[in-house]
Design a protein around this motif. Structure first.
Motif, short mmCIF file in Angstrom:
data_model
loop_
_atom_site.label_atom_id
_atom_site.label_comp_id
_atom_site.label_asym_id
_atom_site.label_seq_id
_atom_site.Cartn_x
_atom_site.Cartn_y
_atom_site.Cartn_z
N LEU A 133 -19.90 15.48 -68.55
CA LEU A 133 -19.48 14.23 -69.18
C LEU A 133 -17.97 14.03 -69.08
O LEU A 133 -17.49 12.91 -69.05
CB LEU A 133 -19.92 14.20 -70.64
N LEU A 134 -17.23 15.11 -69.02
CA LEU A 134 -15.77 14.98 -69.14
C LEU A 134 -15.00 15.22 -67.85
O LEU A 134 -13.81 14.99 -67.78
CB LEU A 134 -15.25 15.94 -70.22
N LYS A 135 -15.66 15.69 -66.81
CA LYS A 135 -14.90 16.14 -65.65
C LYS A 135 -15.72 16.00 -64.38
O LYS A 135 -16.92 16.21 -64.38
CB LYS A 135 -14.55 17.62 -65.84
N ILE A 136 -15.08 15.67 -63.28
CA ILE A 136 -15.76 15.55 -61.99
C ILE A 136 -15.07 16.50 -61.01
O ILE A 136 -13.85 16.50 -60.90
CB ILE A 136 -15.65 14.11 -61.44
N GLU A 137 -15.87 17.32 -60.33
CA GLU A 137 -15.31 18.26 -59.35
C GLU A 137 -16.10 18.22 -58.05
O GLU A 137 -17.29 17.91 -58.05
CB GLU A 137 -15.36 19.69 -59.90
N MET A 138 -15.45 18.58 -56.96
CA MET A 138 -16.13 18.70 -55.68
C MET A 138 -17.01 19.95 -55.70
O MET A 138 -16.56 21.02 -56.10
CB MET A 138 -15.05 18.84 -54.60
N SER A 139 -18.25 19.83 -55.25
CA SER A 139 -19.11 21.01 -55.13
C SER A 139 -18.79 21.74 -53.82
O SER A 139 -18.13 21.20 -52.95
CB SER A 139 -20.58 20.60 -55.12
N THR A 140 -19.26 22.98 -53.70
CA THR A 140 -19.06 23.72 -52.47
C THR A 140 -19.63 22.97 -51.27
O THR A 140 -19.00 22.82 -50.23
CB THR A 140 -19.72 25.12 -52.55
N LYS A 141 -20.86 22.48 -51.42
CA LYS A 141 -21.47 21.68 -50.36
C LYS A 141 -20.62 20.45 -50.02
O LYS A 141 -20.45 20.11 -48.86
CB LYS A 141 -22.86 21.19 -50.79
N GLY A 142 -20.10 19.80 -51.04
CA GLY A 142 -19.27 18.62 -50.80
C GLY A 142 -18.03 18.97 -50.01
O GLY A 142 -17.62 18.24 -49.12
N ARG A 143 -17.44 20.12 -50.37
CA ARG A 143 -16.23 20.55 -49.70
C ARG A 143 -16.49 20.92 -48.24
O ARG A 143 -15.66 20.71 -47.37
CB ARG A 143 -15.67 21.78 -50.44
N LEU A 144 -17.68 21.47 -47.97
CA LEU A 144 -17.96 21.94 -46.61
C LEU A 144 -18.61 20.90 -45.71
O LEU A 144 -18.47 20.95 -44.50
CB LEU A 144 -18.86 23.19 -46.66
N MET A 145 -19.35 19.95 -46.30
CA MET A 145 -20.07 19.02 -45.43
C MET A 145 -19.68 17.56 -45.63
O MET A 145 -19.86 16.75 -44.73
CB MET A 145 -21.58 19.20 -45.63
N ASP B 195 -29.00 28.94 -48.44
CA ASP B 195 -28.35 27.65 -48.62
C ASP B 195 -26.86 27.67 -48.29
O ASP B 195 -26.35 26.81 -47.58
CB ASP B 195 -28.53 27.23 -50.09
N GLU B 196 -26.12 28.66 -48.80
CA GLU B 196 -24.68 28.67 -48.61
C GLU B 196 -24.32 28.93 -47.15
O GLU B 196 -23.41 28.31 -46.60
CB GLU B 196 -24.03 29.72 -49.51
#
Lengths: 264, 264, 264, 264, 264, 264
Positions: free
Chosen positions: A177-189, B210-211
C-alpha cells in the motif's frame, strides 16, 4: 537533516536541526512505519513561497493510532465506471479471437484483482494504487476518438493492444500500500517482454491465429516508440495501430505527469 | 543501365549501354534465375583501379547449364568442427538445467537442420548460408577467453546465452539458397523477442527454475546493448554475463563486417 | 556528516553524528593519511541490507601503526605470468620492425618499472596499481582468440597496438600508492596522443617504415571507436585491426567494470 | 547521362542523351583531362530557373588548346598581403619560444612553398589552391579582434595555435592543380594529429619549454571542439585560448561555406 | 527514364525506355501541365507485386480534355461538418477574450477562405487542399477527449491553441491546386513564428489580457515539443495545455502519415 | 551547513558547523539582505589549495553599514566607449530602413535606460549589470572583422541583427541590483520570440519593407543555430548573415564563459 514527509495529499520537505538525540531518533524509526510529526510550518527562503516544516518531534505510531486510508495514494476516478468502460469495450468487439483473449483476462478474477490495484509506474506518471487501470482506460478513450477520426484503424486490434500493453507491470513491480519497487523479473526482463509473456500464456488455450498474434505482440513490443529513441522498444512501430498506441500512450502519460508534478 | 552481378566469390558492377532491345531483355529475366553474361572487363574511370563489366549480352540459363554451388555463398569454416565445438561445450556444462535446455535444442534434428544453415543477417555481417552457426561459435570462443580472464563469470549461463541469443533469426528471416528476406514475424516482432519465444517453448517441458529463466531471457533481451543506444534492446544489460555477451557479439560482428566489405 | 571509508578490500559509507568537536576532528586529519576508525556496524534503512558504519572516533595513525599493504589496491593476477605472456608474444612475432619496437619498450627497465605499476583509469575499470598491465594482457588474450577466428588479421600489428595503445596513461596520470590523479599533460593532451608521442620517440632510433608507422599510430588514435560516438578518437577505425582493438578494449573494460562495481 | 561540368568560375550540370556512340565517348576521355563541350543552354524543368547544358559533343583538348589558369580555382585574396599579415604577427610576438617556433616554419621555404598553396578541405570550405593560407589568416584576424575584447587571452599562444592548427592538412591531402584527395596518412591519422607531429619535429631543435609545448599541442588537438560533439577532437578545449581557437575556426569555416555554396 | 505519375488517387512509378525522341518529349512538357499516358501495366521485378507502368507515349492535354477534379487531392471529410465542429467549439467557450479572438479569425471570410483550403504540409501528413482544416479539427477532437480525462486542463486555452497553432502555414506555403511550395517568409521565419504574428495582429484590436496572451503564444511556440528534440520549438512546453497540444498534434500527424504512406 | 558567500569580486564557499542556534540564524536573515561574516580562512582538504571560510558569525547589515557598490557585479568596460561604438555604427549605415529602425531604439531613452543595464544571462556568460551591452558590442566587433574578411556580407543587416538579437532579454529577465530572475513572459515565450516582438512594434511606425523585415527576424529567430542542435532556434540559419551572427554570438559567449568560470 532533510526529511521528505508524505501522505496521500502529496509531499512536503521537512527539516530537523541536529541535536544530541538525532542518532537515537534515526534508529527508532522502522522502515514502512507511519509517524506523527510536530513542527512549525515555515517559509524558506523567507518570501519565496516555498513551504517546509521545521520538525520538532517525530514519533512512530501504532496501527491503532491512524487511519491507513489517509496515507495511501489512490485514483481519483470512480472505479466502477472504469471497469464498466472496459466491459463495454470488450462486449462490442467483433473479432472473436481478440474478444475471447480479453475475456480470458478480464473474466479471470485472479487477474483483475491485481490489474485493478496495480500502479503504472514507480515514479513519473500514475504511480499509485489503481494507476494502471486509470492509465489503460484513459488511453482507451483517446484511441476511441482516434478510431472515429481514422476509420481504417483496426479497432479491435488497437483496443486489445491498449488494454494489454502494460499488464507486464503487474509482475514487474512489487507494491504494497505504501511503496512501489521493481521486482527481480522486472529488472531483468522489463514490462514490455513481460506483457507479451502473459498474453502468450492466455493465447495457448485459445487456438489463436498466428498472424493476429504477431500483430498484437507487435503493438506491445513497439509501444515505447521508434527504437532509435532509445526508450526500450525492441522493434519500431510498423502498423498504424502500433503508431496510434505509442503516441496515445505517450500523450496520456505526459499530460498526467504535468498534473502530478503540481501535487508532488 | 547499371546491374549488380554476383556469384559466390563476390560482387561486381556491370553496365549495359541502352539499345532498342533493353526492354525485352528486362522482361525476359525471371527473378531468382541464374544468367550467363558476356562482356568486357573495364576500368572506369580510366586509371582508377575500379573494375566493372561492360555487358554485351545476358541470357538466362536452364538448370542443367550451371552448378548451383558456384553461386551460393557459404561459410569458409569446417562445418564439423563448429558442430563439435558446440557439442563439447554442452557436454562440459555443470548446470543441469542449462545443459538440458541446450540438449533439447541441439539434439533436436529439426532444430539443428535449420540452425546450421541459417544466415545471421540480411546485409552486414555473416549474411550467408551457415552464417548463424559461424557467428555463434565465434562469439562462443571469445566468451571462453573471457571466462578465463574473469573467473567469476557464470560460464554455463553465458555459453547458453551465446548459443541461443540469435536463434530467433531462424524464424525472422526467410531464405533460400540465393536470397535472404525478412519474414512477417521478423518484421513485426524482431529476432530478440523471437529467440525468447523459442527458448520459452523448450523450457515448458523442462521444469526450468524461474530465476535462471529470467537471467537467460535477460541475456537475450539485452544483447543489443544499453537501450539508450537505440539498437533494440528492451532492457539494458545488468548482469556481467549480459554485458559480456553484448560486447563479444558486437566485437565479432564488427570485425567480420570489415572483412566482408573487402569481398562484397 | 558522511565519510567514505576505504581500504584494499573495498569501500563502505561511514556516518558521524555532529558534535561540538567535529570541526577539530576535521582539521586534525591530513590528506593522504591513514586513520583508525571505531564505530558500530549499522544497517540503514533498517531491513534494507545496506550496511554502513556509525563512526564514534577517528584517529590518524603514525607509520608504525599500520601495514601499508592492507590499504593498497592491487591486481589479483600473478604478476610474473602477465609479464611472461608479453615476453612470449613479442618473441613469437615475425615482423621485425614491430618486434624491435616492442623490445625497445619492454627491454627498457625504466619503462617496465612504470608500466607494470601504472593504473589504467582514475575511476571506472582497472583503477589500481598494476591495472594497466592487467588490462593490456586481457585485451591481448581476447585479440589472440580473434586472430584464431579471423586469420586475415595482421597479428603482429594488432598485438603491438594492444600492448602500446594505453601507454600514454603512464604520463597522463600521477599516482602514488593511495591516489590516482590526472597530470597537467594528461588534462591538456589526453592519453591517446601521449601514447603516440611515446611510440614516435622510440621509432626514431629504429628506422621504422613509414606506412607501418601510420598503421600503428592509426590503431592508437582510433581505439576509442568511431569519432561520431564522441569518445575521443581523432579518427574512426578504418583497418580491421583497429576495429578489433577498439571493440576488444571496450569488451574487457566493460566486463571488468561490472565486477569492480560489486566490490566498490 | 548526367555529367558535372566545372571550370574556375563554378559548376553546372550537363546532360547527354544516349546514342550509339556513348560508350566510345566514355572510353575516350582520360581522367584529369580538359575537354571542350558543345551544347545548348537549357532550362529544366522549364520555367524553374535551373540551368543546365544539353551536351552535343565532348572532345578532349591537347595542352596547347587551353589556358590552364581558366580551370584552376584559387584564392581571391592578394597573396602578398596575407603573407605580410603573418610576417607582422610573428614580428610582434613577445614570447621568444613561440616566435622562434613560428620562424622555424615560416622562414623555411620548403614549408612555405607548400603552405601557401595547400587547400584547406576536399569539399566544404576553402577547398582550393591557397585555401589553407586564406583560412589561417582569416582566423588570425578574428582572433586579433578577440584579443582586443578579452585582454587576458594569451595572444602569442593563440596566434601560434591559429597559424599551426591546420598544417597537418599539408600532408593529409594530395592535390594537384585540378583535384584534391586524402592521402594514406591523412586517412589513417587525420590532420589534427599530423599538425602536432609537424610541430613536435620543429620543437626538437628549439629547446622548447615542456608546459608551453603541452598548451600549444592542446590547442591543436582540441580545435574541433568538445569531444562529445563527435567532430574528432581527442580532448575537449580546456584553456580560454583553445576555446577561442575552436569557435573562431568554426565561425570562419561556416560563413565561408555559405558563400561557396552560392558559387558551386 | 523514371517518371512519377500522379493523380488524386495516388502515385505510381512509370518507366520510359530511351529512344531517339526522348529529348523532344522532355522539352514538350510544360511544368504544371496535365498529360495523357499510354502504356502497359507491368510488375517489376517479376513476381514482386510492385506495379509500375511502362510508358509508351506521353501527351500534354489542353484544358478542355480533362476534368481538373480528377487530379486535385483533397480531404475525404465532409467540409460542412468540420466547419460546424469549429463553430460549436467557439460558441461554447466561456473565456470571452479567447472567444472573441477566435471569432475575429473565423468570422473573417478572408481568413476562412484561405484557412479552409490550406494544406498542412508539403510532404508528410495532410499535404493536400484542406489538410490544415482536417488536421486542426482532428487535433481538436483528441483534445476534447483529453479534457474529459483531465478536467483541470483549461479547455478554452487549449482549444484556442489547437485552432490557431498552425495558421502560420497559410503564409508559409504557396500552393495552387496542383503543387505546394515553401514561401520566402516560410523559409526565413517558419510557421511557428508566423502563427504568432497572425495572432498578435488580431489581438491588437481586442484589448487582450497580457498574461493570457503569453500563455496562448507559449502554446504555439512550444507545439513542436521539447527544444532538446531539435524539432523547432523555441521554448519547451511548460503548461499542461502546451504539453497536451504538442502530443495531440504529434499523435494525429503520425497516424495520418501511416495511412498516407499506403496511398502515396 | 554550506553557504555561498558572494560580493562583486567573486564567490567563495563558507561552512558553518552546527550549533544550537543555527535555526535562529537561519530565520533572522532576510532574502536579498547584505550580511557581515566573521570567520577563518581555511584550506580544505588541507594541502588542496581549495580555500573556504569557516564562518563564526553572520549578521545582517543595515543600509548605512555598507556601500552597495561593493556588492554589485558590473561590466569592466568603459560605458561611454561602448555607447559611442553603437552610435558610430548606426551613423555609418547606408540602408535607411535599418538605420531608422536602430535609431527608433537607440534614440529612445526609455529603451536605452534598460538596455544599458540589462544582464545577458542568469548564469553562464555576461550575467551582470551591463552584460547585454558588453555582449552586444563584443559581437559587433567580431562581425566588423568578419565583414572585412567577407565583403559580400550585408553589413547593415548583420550589424542590425547583432544589436537587436538579444533585446528580448530586457523583458525575459527581472533583475534588481543583486539578483537576476526569469520573468513569466521569459519563461513562456523565450527571449528569441520576445526580441522579434519588440522589433515588430518599432517597425509598425516605420513603413518597413516586408522582405527586409523577414530577413532581420530570420537573423533573430535563428541565432541559436541549427534547430537540430536543440538550442531553441525555431528556424535554422539560412542567410550568410544569420550564420555569421550565430557563430559570432557563440564565440563571444563561450570565451567570456571561460574567463567568468575563473572568477566565480
Amino acid at each position: 537533516m532533510d526529511i521528505t514527509l508524505t501522505d496521500k495529499t502529496g509531499r512536503i520537505n521537512g527539516r530537523m536541526f541536529p541535536d544530541d538525540n538525532i542518532q537515537g531518533i534515526f534508529n527508532s524509526i522502522k522502515e514502512g512505519s507511519i509517524c506523527k510529526i510536530c513542527g512549525n510550518v515555515n517559509e524558506f527562503p523567507p518570501g519565496s513561497g516555498k513551504i517546509n516544516i521545521i520538525v520538532n518531534s517525530i514519533n512512530e505510531l501504532s496501527e491503532d493510532d491512524y487511519d491507513l486510508d489517509d496515507f495511501i495514494r489512490t485514483s481519483d476516478n470512480d472505479h466502477d465506471e472504469l471497469v464498466e468502460e472496459i466491459r463495454l469495450t470488450i462486449k462490442n468487439m467483433e473479432n472473436v479471437h481478440l474478444k475471447n483473449l480479453l475475456k480470458s483476462f478480464f473474466c479471470d478474477q485472479e487477474f483483475t484483482k491485481v490489474y485493478y490495484k496495480a500502479p503504472s509506474a514507480i515514479v513519473h506518471h500514475h504511480n499509485y494504487i489503481g494507476g494502471l487501470l486509470d492509465h489503460s482506460v484513459e488511453v482507451l478513450k483517446i484511441c476511441k476518438t482516434l478510431c472515429g477520426i481514422f476509420p481504417d484503424l483496426d479497432r479491435d486490434l488497437l483496443y486489445t493492444g491498449v488494454l494489454l500493453h502494460d499488464i507486464g507491470k503487474m509482475r514487474a513491480y512489487n507494491h504494497d500500500l505504501l511503496k512501489i519497487e521493481m521486482s527481480t523479473k522486472g529488472r531483468l526482463m522489463g514490462h514490455l517482454y513481460m506483457s507479451c509473456e502473459l498474453v502468450k500464456e492466455k493465447m495457448k488455450d485459445l487456438d489463436f491465429p498466428d498472424e493476429l498474434s504477431s500483430k498484437l505482440l507487435h503493438l506491445i513490443l513497439s509501444h515505447h516508440g521508434d527504437i532509435s529513441m532509445g526508450w526500450g522498444s525492441t522493434i519500431s512501430p510498423k502498423l498504424p495501430e502500433a503508431v496510434a498506441l505509442h503516441y496515445a500512450d505517450n500523450l496520456d502519460a505526459r499530460v498526467k505527469e504535468m498534473f502530478q508534478k503540481k501535487i508532488d
